[in-house]
Design a protein around this motif. Structure first.
Motif, PDB file in Angstrom:
ATOM      1  N   ARG A 216       9.978   1.853   3.997  1.00 35.62           N
ATOM      2  CA  ARG A 216       9.252   1.159   2.937  1.00 35.62           C
ATOM      3  C   ARG A 216      10.129   0.128   2.221  1.00 35.62           C
ATOM      4  O   ARG A 216       9.657  -0.566   1.332  1.00 35.62           O
ATOM      5  N   GLU A 218      13.381  -2.996   2.461  1.00 35.60           N
ATOM      6  CA  GLU A 218      13.764  -4.111   3.320  1.00 35.60           C
ATOM      7  C   GLU A 218      14.542  -3.587   4.524  1.00 35.60           C
ATOM      8  O   GLU A 218      15.350  -2.668   4.390  1.00 35.60           O
ATOM      9  N   THR A 360       2.754  -0.455 -11.375  1.00 36.77           N
ATOM     10  CA  THR A 360       2.380  -1.383 -10.308  1.00 36.77           C
ATOM     11  C   THR A 360       3.264  -2.620 -10.284  1.00 36.77           C
ATOM     12  O   THR A 360       3.482  -3.200  -9.231  1.00 36.77           O
ATOM     13  N   LEU A 378       8.444  -6.177  -5.216  1.00 41.26           N
ATOM     14  CA  LEU A 378       7.933  -6.379  -3.872  1.00 41.26           C
ATOM     15  C   LEU A 378       9.038  -6.491  -2.825  1.00 41.26           C
ATOM     16  O   LEU A 378      10.136  -6.961  -3.108  1.00 41.26           O
ATOM     17  N   THR A 379       8.727  -6.066  -1.597  1.00 42.60           N
ATOM     18  CA  THR A 379       9.513  -6.427  -0.432  1.00 42.60           C
ATOM     19  C   THR A 379       8.839  -7.630   0.232  1.00 42.60           C
ATOM     20  O   THR A 379       7.709  -8.008  -0.121  1.00 42.60           O
ATOM     21  N   ARG A 381       7.623  -7.783   3.194  1.00 38.42           N
ATOM     22  CA  ARG A 381       6.419  -7.327   3.887  1.00 38.42           C
ATOM     23  C   ARG A 381       5.265  -7.136   2.912  1.00 38.42           C
ATOM     24  O   ARG A 381       4.127  -7.532   3.187  1.00 38.42           O
ATOM     25  N   GLU A 382       5.543  -6.565   1.746  1.00 35.60           N
ATOM     26  CA  GLU A 382       4.490  -6.352   0.754  1.00 35.60           C
ATOM     27  C   GLU A 382       3.971  -7.677   0.207  1.00 35.60           C
ATOM     28  O   GLU A 382       2.759  -7.831  -0.023  1.00 35.60           O
ATOM     29  N   ALA A 383       4.866  -8.635   0.008  1.00 37.87           N
ATOM     30  CA  ALA A 383       4.437  -9.954  -0.466  1.00 37.87           C
ATOM     31  C   ALA A 383       3.530 -10.629   0.550  1.00 37.87           C
ATOM     32  O   ALA A 383       2.506 -11.225   0.196  1.00 37.87           O
ATOM     33  N   GLU A 384       3.884 -10.518   1.828  1.00 40.93           N
ATOM     34  CA  GLU A 384       3.062 -11.117   2.884  1.00 40.93           C
ATOM     35  C   GLU A 384       1.690 -10.467   2.922  1.00 40.93           C
ATOM     36  O   GLU A 384       0.666 -11.150   3.059  1.00 40.93           O
ATOM     37  N   ARG A 385       1.649  -9.142   2.825  1.00 39.54           N
ATOM     38  CA  ARG A 385       0.368  -8.440   2.856  1.00 39.54           C
ATOM     39  C   ARG A 385      -0.515  -8.828   1.679  1.00 39.54           C
ATOM     40  O   ARG A 385      -1.740  -8.876   1.790  1.00 39.54           O
ATOM     41  N   ALA A 386       0.110  -9.095   0.534  1.00 41.57           N
ATOM     42  CA  ALA A 386      -0.645  -9.455  -0.661  1.00 41.57           C
ATOM     43  C   ALA A 386      -0.965 -10.940  -0.727  1.00 41.57           C
ATOM     44  O   ALA A 386      -1.635 -11.390  -1.659  1.00 41.57           O
ATOM     45  N   GLY A 427      10.676  -9.424  -6.834  1.00 40.17           N
ATOM     46  CA  GLY A 427      11.193  -8.335  -6.025  1.00 40.17           C
ATOM     47  C   GLY A 427      12.694  -8.458  -5.877  1.00 40.17           C
ATOM     48  O   GLY A 427      13.235  -9.570  -5.870  1.00 40.17           O
TER      49      GLY A 427
END
Length: 479
Positions: A216, A218, A360, A378-379, A381-386, A427
């Motif tokens: 979960r 980097e 959050t 954020l990581t 990956r999380e930024a990309e998903r969002a 992040g």
């Protein structure tokens, strides 16, 4: 079995861990009569089977890992750890699994403590089964707070009830190192306990179901931890899981792996997730499903139960499974309960004292491995998903003079994510010795939404590892 007449309090708290204690402290300080119901040790999981004992096991291992590379000191610390001394320190940090100190604090705060298993028994009603077999009835004028936490979740392996595996509890309270320890799980508990017991003399095999440790976070964080675990002698395997296991008559644990291999160990730790302690707290009496995570709004009020009287605080609501976040939620919940008891209208806006927004926006966490890993926000990956547009800025921490003073062979990496539109940090991840102390500055930057240009005026001292902030900003400005 006897049943006493109903006792009435303003607030009933089920669970005397750090979360329940903080809720009760806030409501008691607000002048509300408060009782805590606890079936185990006051102080909870963190004090006896998680944060305190695990860090006591890890601290000597991490300190030696640093000291062995310090000029003039390495020769003095190259031998094995004094396992008996480390375990004795662990026992002291866990108060020898006695809660006298916690009980004394609860009483000093004007809070009542009831020993027994508490269950909801309808609206504002709680029944308590005491160790002596009595049933006590409690009624709350204003609020009931469920602060029952979480427990280790075991995989559905056939015969696991006869396997007697370790969970996080056994891993932090074991009386001696097993000669061979298998660890199933690549998350925080798995990598921390692999680090600790490898340093204490166990031969550790760490089994990761996926392609990396700490999935979960980097990717570079897990890569650095993997490298150091292997250098320490641990066998780290990826894309493999346990599909069958049994404990033989001689006490050995014999496992079959998903890749067709077999592994024999003296103990096996399953660090494969957490489950809510909500299966027997009377959720069915208020229309909720026993065993489920309990959803709340930002005031920590249970959304599916009308009347604004039931709260779920800490791990049991699954918002952020960290002790520090649970204590933060407890402060919010205590403020909410106090305000509602006074008949005040709640302001639950973003910066209000009655709104749990940090669950959050900026949840910090430290993994106490070699090297340490610290992250908040954020990581990539999380930024990309969002769908968030971010700038990614990396820096090798080992280039800093402060890092080289820490240890000459320092290896580590820092990453910050900057929102392209708002120009604020959203992040941050740090991996390297001692980076846990960098985390609060990152948390403040994210929570306060400090503009990047303003961060230039927060000057880090030289020579310290915190100078990494200056380097990250320089790279970003020069790019």
């Amino acid at each position: 079995m006897t049943t006493e007449n109903t006792r009435t309090y303003d607030v009933i708290v089920i669970g005397a861990g750090p979360v329940g204690e903080n809720v009760a402290d806030r409501t008691s300080a607000a002048g509300l009569s408060t009782v805590i119901v606890e079936s185990e040790l006051a102080g909870g999981e963190c004090s006896y089977w998680a944060c305190e004992p695990s860090k006591a096991l890890l601290r000597p291992a991490l300190l030696r890992a640093d000291a062995v590379h310090v000029p003039g000191l390495g020769h003095a610390v190259r031998g094995p750890l004094d396992t008996e001394a480390v375990l004795a320190h662990r026992d002291r940090m866990s108060a020898d699994w006695k809660d006298d100190g916690q009980v004394e604090w609860i009483k000093s705060a004007g809070i009542d403590l009831l020993r027994g298993h508490g269950r909801l028994a309808g609206e504002r009603e709680v029944s308590v089964q005491t160790p002596a077999g009595h049933t006590l009835r409690l009624r709350a004028r204003h609020a009931v707070a469920l602060c029952t936490g979480s427990r280790a979740a075991l995989p559905p392996l056939p015969g696991i009830e006869n396997l007697r595996p370790w969970t996080s509890r056994e891993a932090t309270s074991a009386r001696k190192p097993p000669r061979r320890l298998a660890v199933a799980g690549a998350g925080v508990v798995g990598v921390e306990m692999a680090t600790a017991w490898q340093a204490l003399g166990s031969r550790v095999t760490l089994l990761a179901r996926g392609e990396r440790l700490l999935p979960r976070m980097e990717p570079f964080a897990g890569e650095l931890v993997t490298e150091r675990l292997r250098e320490a002698g641990a066998d780290v395997r990826f894309n493999v899981s346990v599909v069958a296991a049994e404990r033989a008559r001689d006490g050995e644990v014999r496992t079959t792996l998903s890749d067709g291999g077999e592994l024999t160990a003296d103990e096996i730790l399953f660090a494969t997730g957490r489950a809510p302690r909500s299966e027997d707290v009377g959720l069915d009496t208020v229309g909720l499903a026993p065993g489920d995570w309990i959803a709340t709004d930002d005031s920590l009020t249970v959304t599916a139960v009308p009347g604004n009287w039931l709260y779920a605080v800490g791990d049991v609501n699954r918002r952020a499974l960290f002790t520090h976040q649970g204590k933060y939620q407890a402060r919010i919940a205590g403020a909410v309960i106090g305000a509602r008891a006074r008949g005040e209208e709640l302001d639950t806006g973003r910066w209000a004292p009655h709104s749990s927004t940090a669950d959050t926006e900026a949840v910090p966490g430290v993994v106490f491995t070699d090297p340490e890993v610290a992250s908040v926000g954020l990581t990539v990956r999380e930024a990309e998903r969002a769908g968030r547009a971010v700038e990614v800025v990396d820096y090798e921490i080992g280039h800093l003079a402060g890092a080289l003073q820490y240890r000459p062979d320092y290896r580590g990496k820092a990453r910050v994510l900057i929102d392209r539109d708002r120009q604020v940090v959203v992040g941050a991840t740090f991996a390297g010795p001692g980076v846990g102390e960098l985390l609060y500055s990152a948390t403040v930057a994210i929570t306060a939404e400090v503009p990047v240009e303003r961060l230039w005026h927060a000057v880090p001292a030289f020579p310290t590892i915190s100078e990494v902030w200056l380097r990250l900003l320089e790279i970003r400005r020069d790019s």
